[in-house]
Design an enzyme around this catalytic site. Structure first.
Site, PDB file in Angstrom:
ATOM      1  N   SER A  23       0.840  -1.192   0.000  1.00 27.99           N
ATOM      2  CA  SER A  23       0.000   0.000   0.000  1.00 27.99           C
ATOM      3  C   SER A  23       0.874   1.241   0.000  1.00 27.99           C
ATOM      4  CB  SER A  23      -0.911   0.023   1.223  1.00 27.99           C
ATOM      5  OG  SER A  23      -1.514   1.298   1.285  1.00 27.99           O
ATOM      6  N   HIS A  64      -1.205  -1.111  -4.228  1.00 28.87           N
ATOM      7  CA  HIS A  64      -2.527  -0.766  -3.693  1.00 28.87           C
ATOM      8  C   HIS A  64      -2.572   0.734  -3.444  1.00 28.87           C
ATOM      9  CE1 HIS A  64      -6.222  -1.738  -1.393  1.00 28.87           C
ATOM     10  NE2 HIS A  64      -5.808  -0.836  -0.505  1.00 28.87           N
ATOM     11  N   ASP A  69      -4.718   3.828  -1.972  1.00 29.92           N
ATOM     12  CA  ASP A  69      -5.803   4.156  -1.039  1.00 29.92           C
ATOM     13  C   ASP A  69      -6.287   5.572  -1.279  1.00 29.92           C
ATOM     14  OD1 ASP A  69      -6.163   1.852   0.700  1.00 29.92           O
ATOM     15  OD2 ASP A  69      -4.070   2.182   1.253  1.00 29.92           O
ATOM     16  N   MET A 107      -8.901   8.425  -0.222  1.00 28.70           N
ATOM     17  CA  MET A 107      -9.760   8.802   0.920  1.00 28.70           C
ATOM     18  C   MET A 107     -10.279  10.226   0.729  1.00 28.70           C
ATOM     19  SD  MET A 107      -7.473   7.385   4.075  1.00 28.70           S
ATOM     20  CE  MET A 107      -6.654   5.773   4.003  1.00 28.70           C
ATOM     21  N   MET A 134     -12.150   4.825  -0.853  1.00 26.87           N
ATOM     22  CA  MET A 134     -12.837   5.027   0.436  1.00 26.87           C
ATOM     23  C   MET A 134     -13.543   6.376   0.363  1.00 26.87           C
ATOM     24  SD  MET A 134      -9.799   3.500   2.757  1.00 26.87           S
ATOM     25  CE  MET A 134      -8.665   3.623   1.385  1.00 26.87           C
ATOM     26  N   MET A 143     -11.880  -5.692   4.725  1.00 27.87           N
ATOM     27  CA  MET A 143     -11.062  -4.795   5.554  1.00 27.87           C
ATOM     28  C   MET A 143     -10.821  -5.460   6.906  1.00 27.87           C
ATOM     29  SD  MET A 143     -10.258  -2.271   3.701  1.00 27.87           S
ATOM     30  CE  MET A 143      -9.321  -1.470   5.013  1.00 27.87           C
ATOM     31  N   GLY A 174      -8.978   4.116   7.012  1.00 27.50           N
ATOM     32  CA  GLY A 174      -8.678   5.530   7.277  1.00 27.50           C
ATOM     33  C   GLY A 174      -7.197   5.765   7.544  1.00 27.50           C
ATOM     34  N   PHE A 175      -6.562   4.797   8.182  1.00 30.50           N
ATOM     35  CA  PHE A 175      -5.168   5.005   8.575  1.00 30.50           C
ATOM     36  C   PHE A 175      -4.382   3.699   8.447  1.00 30.50           C
ATOM     37  CE2 PHE A 175      -7.802   8.056  10.715  1.00 30.50           C
ATOM     38  CZ  PHE A 175      -7.139   9.252  10.459  1.00 30.50           C
ATOM     39  N   ASP A 188      -6.882  -6.296   3.858  1.00 34.64           N
ATOM     40  CA  ASP A 188      -6.227  -4.982   3.907  1.00 34.64           C
ATOM     41  C   ASP A 188      -6.329  -4.444   5.325  1.00 34.64           C
ATOM     42  OD1 ASP A 188      -5.306  -2.415   3.426  1.00 34.64           O
ATOM     43  OD2 ASP A 188      -7.022  -1.814   2.192  1.00 34.64           O
ATOM     44  N   GLY A 189      -5.158  -4.255   5.957  1.00 30.36           N
ATOM     45  CA  GLY A 189      -5.124  -3.659   7.289  1.00 30.36           C
ATOM     46  C   GLY A 189      -4.440  -4.560   8.295  1.00 30.36           C
ATOM     47  N   GLY A 190      -3.286  -4.094   8.783  1.00 28.72           N
ATOM     48  CA  GLY A 190      -2.581  -4.853   9.813  1.00 28.72           C
ATOM     49  C   GLY A 190      -1.984  -6.161   9.312  1.00 28.72           C
ATOM     50  N   GLY A 205       0.863  -2.258   4.043  1.00 30.68           N
ATOM     51  CA  GLY A 205       1.451  -0.923   4.005  1.00 30.68           C
ATOM     52  C   GLY A 205       2.683  -0.867   4.871  1.00 30.68           C
TER      53      GLY A 205
HETATM   54  C1  DX5 Z   1      -6.478   1.594   5.489  1.00 28.64           C
HETATM   55  C2  DX5 Z   1      -6.029   1.366   4.070  1.00 28.64           C
HETATM   56  C3  DX5 Z   1      -4.963   0.353   3.992  1.00 28.64           C
HETATM   57  C4  DX5 Z   1      -3.676   0.731   4.692  1.00 28.64           C
HETATM   58  C5  DX5 Z   1      -3.067  -0.511   5.272  1.00 28.64           C
HETATM   59  O1  DX5 Z   1      -7.485   2.522   5.475  1.00 28.64           O
HETATM   60  O2  DX5 Z   1      -7.113   0.930   3.280  1.00 28.64           O
HETATM   61  O3  DX5 Z   1      -4.706  -0.019   2.646  1.00 28.64           O
HETATM   62  O4  DX5 Z   1      -2.753   1.335   3.826  1.00 28.64           O
HETATM   63  O5  DX5 Z   1      -1.971  -0.160   6.031  1.00 28.64           O
HETATM   64  P1  DX5 Z   1      -1.261  -1.175   7.035  1.00 28.64           P
HETATM   65  O6  DX5 Z   1      -0.794  -2.348   6.244  1.00 28.64           O
HETATM   66  O7  DX5 Z   1      -0.166  -0.360   7.621  1.00 28.64           O
HETATM   67  O8  DX5 Z   1      -2.311  -1.584   8.058  1.00 28.64           O
HETATM   68 ZN    ZN Z   2      -6.730  -0.026   1.219  1.00 28.72          ZN
END
Ligand code: DX5
Ligand code: ZN
Length: 219
Positions: free
Chosen positions: A10, A35, A37, A39, A70, A139, A144-145, A177-179, A199
């Site tokens: 990401s 990827h 993102d 927002m 998003m 997700m 968001g972050f 996606d996420g963590g 990410g």
């Molecule tokens: C969150 C995004 C993700 C984010 C993942 O809102 O959609 O794509 O970049 O980041 P990590 O891998 O650090 O959780």
């Molecule tokens: Zn994403």
């Protein structure tokens, strides 16, 4: 059909004053997907970048642009992102807009199409769309972050969506996606996930090739 495992770093976790250089890192180690993102400060409490940035990145990259919108009003922007060079556009089920028509529009624009949902959104909301999409994104954090912790409570939902894929003989990619790090990717893999967004774990890894190889070689 089984999809080859893919890692999509990401770009959110890259350096936003030097996005082209951040994009060149995964490309230089042979990764195919990035990827992106997007927002809007409404659907999620954060802002990133828009179609102009995507178009400028497109000029210097052959990567597959996995574009995650998003946005509260994604139907108003799919054309701009398709024209900017998105290869796949993923939209959320939560906002109120014509979802099926927007998926058709994405396809008519020549892009692959994805549908996604937040950690607390019931999987059943996907059912009208799963037979028609190229990718389902689950997700595993509240969007968001970057840098948030993986939500293990989402694994049951991943399992259910994977079971629907098998029982209905569907062929969408199943993406998380996420963590995502090596450990959480392993857990997701055991529930059928084949496409991993990472990410922080990617951009902070000292040996990015080794990280990518470890993900893409998950059994
Ligand atoms: C969150 C995004 C993700 C984010 C993942 O809102 O959609 O794509 O970049 O980041 P990590 O891998 O650090 O959780
Ligand atoms: Zn994403």
């Amino acid at each position: 059909m089984k999809h080859p495992i893919l890692l999509a770093p990401s770009l959110l976790a890259g350096d936003h004053s030097a996005l082209a250089q951040s994009l060149a890192i995964p490309e230089s180690i042979g990764l195919q997907w990035i990827h992106l993102d997007i927002m809007d400060g409404h659907f999620v409490p954060n802002l990133t970048f828009g179609p102009q940035t995507v178009a400028d990145l497109r000029k210097g990259s052959q990567m597959f642009f996995d574009t995650h919108l998003m946005l509260d009003q994604p139907h108003l922007y799919v054309e701009a992102f398709a024209k900017a060079g998105a290869d796949l556009i993923t939209i959320h089920v939560e906002p109120d807009y014509p979802i099926a028509e927007t998926l058709d529009h994405i396809e008519a624009l020549g892009c692959q199409k994805g549908i996604t949902l937040n950690p607390d959104t019931p999987a059943e909301l996907l059912l009208p769309y799963i037979a028609h999409v190229d990718l389902v994104l689950v997700m595993t954090v509240q969007p968001g972050f970057g840098g948030q912790a993986f939500r293990t409570d989402v694994l049951d939902k991943i399992n259910l969506i994977n079971a629907w894929r098998t029982s209905r003989n569907l062929n969408f990619r199943l993406e998380v996606d996420g963590g995502i790090n090596l450990e959480t990717a392993k857990q997701c893999r055991s529930y059928g996930v084949d496409t991993f967004v990472a990410g922080s774990a990617f951009y902070k890894a000292n040996d990015k090739s080794a990280f990518a190889k470890a993900i893409q070689e998950l059994e």
